[in-house]
Design a protein around this motif. Structure first.
Motif, PDB file in Angstrom:
ATOM      1  N   VAL A  66       0.861  -1.192   0.000  1.00 60.29           N
ATOM      2  CA  VAL A  66       0.000   0.000   0.000  1.00 60.29           C
ATOM      3  C   VAL A  66       0.895   1.240   0.000  1.00 60.29           C
ATOM      4  CG1 VAL A  66      -1.880   1.222   1.147  1.00 60.29           C
ATOM      5  CG2 VAL A  66      -1.743  -1.279   1.289  1.00 60.29           C
ATOM      6  N   LEU A  67       1.012   1.874  -1.155  1.00 59.30           N
ATOM      7  CA  LEU A  67       1.870   3.057  -1.307  1.00 59.30           C
ATOM      8  C   LEU A  67       1.156   4.273  -0.748  1.00 59.30           C
ATOM      9  CD1 LEU A  67       3.015   2.375  -4.973  1.00 59.30           C
ATOM     10  CD2 LEU A  67       4.391   2.105  -2.910  1.00 59.30           C
ATOM     11  N   LYS A  68       1.911   5.298  -0.326  1.00 65.43           N
ATOM     12  CA  LYS A  68       3.368   5.314  -0.363  1.00 65.43           C
ATOM     13  C   LYS A  68       3.942   4.770   0.958  1.00 65.43           C
ATOM     14  CE  LYS A  68       3.992   9.586  -3.054  1.00 65.43           C
ATOM     15  NZ  LYS A  68       4.727  10.879  -3.029  1.00 65.43           N
ATOM     16  N   GLY A  69       3.192   4.968   2.034  1.00 65.44           N
ATOM     17  CA  GLY A  69       3.726   4.727   3.388  1.00 65.44           C
ATOM     18  C   GLY A  69       4.171   3.308   3.644  1.00 65.44           C
ATOM     19  N   GLY A  70       3.605   2.340   2.905  1.00 63.26           N
ATOM     20  CA  GLY A  70       3.921   0.943   3.195  1.00 63.26           C
ATOM     21  C   GLY A  70       5.200   0.445   2.543  1.00 63.26           C
ATOM     22  N   ARG A 100      -1.919   2.577  -4.680  1.00 56.44           N
ATOM     23  CA  ARG A 100      -1.678   3.818  -3.961  1.00 56.44           C
ATOM     24  C   ARG A 100      -2.992   4.385  -3.435  1.00 56.44           C
ATOM     25  NH1 ARG A 100       0.826   9.573  -5.367  1.00 56.44           N
ATOM     26  NH2 ARG A 100       0.529  10.348  -3.244  1.00 56.44           N
ATOM     27  N   LEU A 101      -3.060   4.526  -2.119  1.00 54.85           N
ATOM     28  CA  LEU A 101      -4.255   5.090  -1.475  1.00 54.85           C
ATOM     29  C   LEU A 101      -3.807   6.336  -0.732  1.00 54.85           C
ATOM     30  CD1 LEU A 101      -5.694   1.742  -0.028  1.00 54.85           C
ATOM     31  CD2 LEU A 101      -6.487   2.940  -2.050  1.00 54.85           C
ATOM     32  N   GLN A 102      -4.598   7.422  -0.809  1.00 55.43           N
ATOM     33  CA  GLN A 102      -4.193   8.686  -0.190  1.00 55.43           C
ATOM     34  C   GLN A 102      -5.374   9.289   0.580  1.00 55.43           C
ATOM     35  OE1 GLN A 102      -3.840  12.024   0.214  1.00 55.43           O
ATOM     36  NE2 GLN A 102      -1.746  11.716   0.951  1.00 55.43           N
ATOM     37  N   VAL A 132       0.287  -5.283   2.830  1.00 57.51           N
ATOM     38  CA  VAL A 132       1.332  -4.753   3.713  1.00 57.51           C
ATOM     39  C   VAL A 132       1.174  -3.233   3.845  1.00 57.51           C
ATOM     40  CG1 VAL A 132       3.818  -4.529   4.082  1.00 57.51           C
ATOM     41  CG2 VAL A 132       2.895  -6.618   3.070  1.00 57.51           C
ATOM     42  N   GLU A 133       0.920  -2.784   5.076  1.00 53.63           N
ATOM     43  CA  GLU A 133       0.647  -1.373   5.384  1.00 53.63           C
ATOM     44  C   GLU A 133       1.612  -0.849   6.437  1.00 53.63           C
ATOM     45  OE1 GLU A 133      -2.391   1.672   4.524  1.00 53.63           O
ATOM     46  OE2 GLU A 133      -0.303   1.327   4.816  1.00 53.63           O
ATOM     47  N   ASP A 134       1.751   0.475   6.508  1.00 54.79           N
ATOM     48  CA  ASP A 134       2.627   1.025   7.545  1.00 54.79           C
ATOM     49  C   ASP A 134       1.871   1.223   8.850  1.00 54.79           C
ATOM     50  OD1 ASP A 134       2.577   4.498   6.354  1.00 54.79           O
ATOM     51  OD2 ASP A 134       1.012   2.968   6.470  1.00 54.79           O
ATOM     52  N   ILE A 135       0.653   1.750   8.784  1.00 51.33           N
ATOM     53  CA  ILE A 135      -0.058   2.059  10.034  1.00 51.33           C
ATOM     54  C   ILE A 135      -1.569   1.980   9.871  1.00 51.33           C
ATOM     55  CG2 ILE A 135      -0.045   4.552   9.582  1.00 51.33           C
ATOM     56  CD1 ILE A 135       0.427   4.948  12.637  1.00 51.33           C
TER      57      ILE A 135
HETATM   58 MG    MG Z   1      -0.754   5.143   3.369  1.00 53.80          MG
END
Ligand code: MG
Ligand code: PRP
Ligand code: PPO
Ligand code: MG
Length: 217
Positions: A66-70, A100-102, A132-135
C-alpha cells in the motif's frame, strides 16, 4: 502472534542517541522506534506470516504494497520472507502488486480515501493476498482497501501492518499481523510522512509542533 505494546508513558529515545538528518533535528520530539528495532521485529513477523501461510497455501501468495507509506515495511518484510524461503524445507512462491491510497493532509485523515493508480487488481482473483501497510490509525484506509479487494474475489486476504495506533478515532479494525501498537501520537519516518516530508528519515519518530507548523499545508 504477540504485538509489541508501546505504552502511553513510553519516553522514547533522545535524538542524540541515534543518527537523524540535520534537516529534521528541530522538527522531532524523540525517536519512538529506532530502525534496528523495526528490523528485528520484522524478522519475527516474517516468521509468523510464513508459519501461518505455509500450511494452507503452497500455490503462492500475492504481497500487495500500500503506497506510499507501506513501501519500507513491504521491502524489508519481503527480504526477511525471502531469507526464510531460501533456507527452509518448504517455501512459498511470491508475486508482488502495488496500490496507492491517499487520505491524509497534515495530521488528519480527510475521511475520503483516494485510489491513485496502482496495478489492475484483476490478477488477485482466486489468490491468497497479503496486504502490507505502515499504520492503522482510524482504519479508514484498510476498510476501503478491503472493499476494493473483495470485488476481485481473492481466495483470502491477510493484512500485516507495522503499526497500529491506540486512538479513539480507531474503528476497531485489527490486522492479522501487527509490528507495534503505539500511543496516539503522529509519527513520521520509515516511509511515514507528514505532507510528504520525513519519508527520508530511518527511525520512527514523533513530530513536534515546530515540525507540524513548518510543513503544514
Ligand atoms: Mg498510506
Ligand atoms: O487508518 P487511517 O486513518 O486510514 O490511516 C492510515 C493510512 O494513512 C496513511 O496514508 P496516507 O493517506 O498518508 O498516504 P501515504 O501512504 O502516501 O502517506 C498511512 O500510510 C496509512 O495508509
Ligand atoms: O501517525 C501517523 N503518521 C503518518 N501517517 C499517518 C499517521 N496516522 N495515520 C496516517
Ligand atoms: Mg501519509
Amino acid at each position: 502472534p504477540a504485538t509489541d505494546l508501546i505504552k502511553d508513558d513510553y519516553a522514547g529515545y533522545p535524538l542524540n542517541m541515534f543518527c537523524v538528518p540535520k534537516h529534521y533535528e528541530a522538527d522531532l520530539t524523540d525517536i519512538m522506534i529506532p530502525a534496528g528495532l523495526i528490523n528485528d521485529r520484522i524478522e519475527r513477523i516474517a516468521r509468523d506470516i510464513v508459519q501461518d501461510i505455509i500450511p494452507q497455501e503452497n500455490r503462492g501468495i500475492v504481497v500487495l504494497c500500500v503506497l506510499k507509506g507501506g513501501y519500507k515495511f513491504f521491502a524489508d518484510l519481503l527480504d526477511k520472507i525471502k531469507q526464510l524461503n531460501r533456507n527452509s524445507e518448504e517455501s512459498i512462491p511470491i508475486s508482488i502488486d502495488f496500490i496507492r491510497l491517499q487520505s491524509y493532509k497534515n495530521d488528519k485523515s480527510q475521511g475520503s480515501i483516494q485510489v491513485i493508480g496502482g496495478d489492475r487488481l484483476e490478477n488477485l482473483k482466486g489468490k491468497c493476498v497479503l496486504v502490507v501497510e505502515d499504520i492503522i490509525d482510524t482504519g479508514g484506509t484498510m476498510i476501503k482497501l478491503k472493499e476494493l479487494l473483495a470485488k476481485h474475489e481473492p481466495k483470502c486476504v491477510k493484512v500485516a501492518s507495522l503499526l497500529v495506533k491506540r486512538s479513539a478515532r480507531n474503528c476497531g479494525y485489527k490486522p492479522d499481523f501487527t509490528g507495534f501498537e503505539i500511543p496516539d501520537e503522529f509519527v513520521v519516518g520509515y516511509a511515514l510522512d507528514y505532507n510528504e516530508h520525513f519519508r527520508d528519515l530511518s527511525h520512527i519518530c514523533v513530530i513536534n509542533e515546530n515540525g507540524k507548523k513548518k510543513y503544514a499545508v
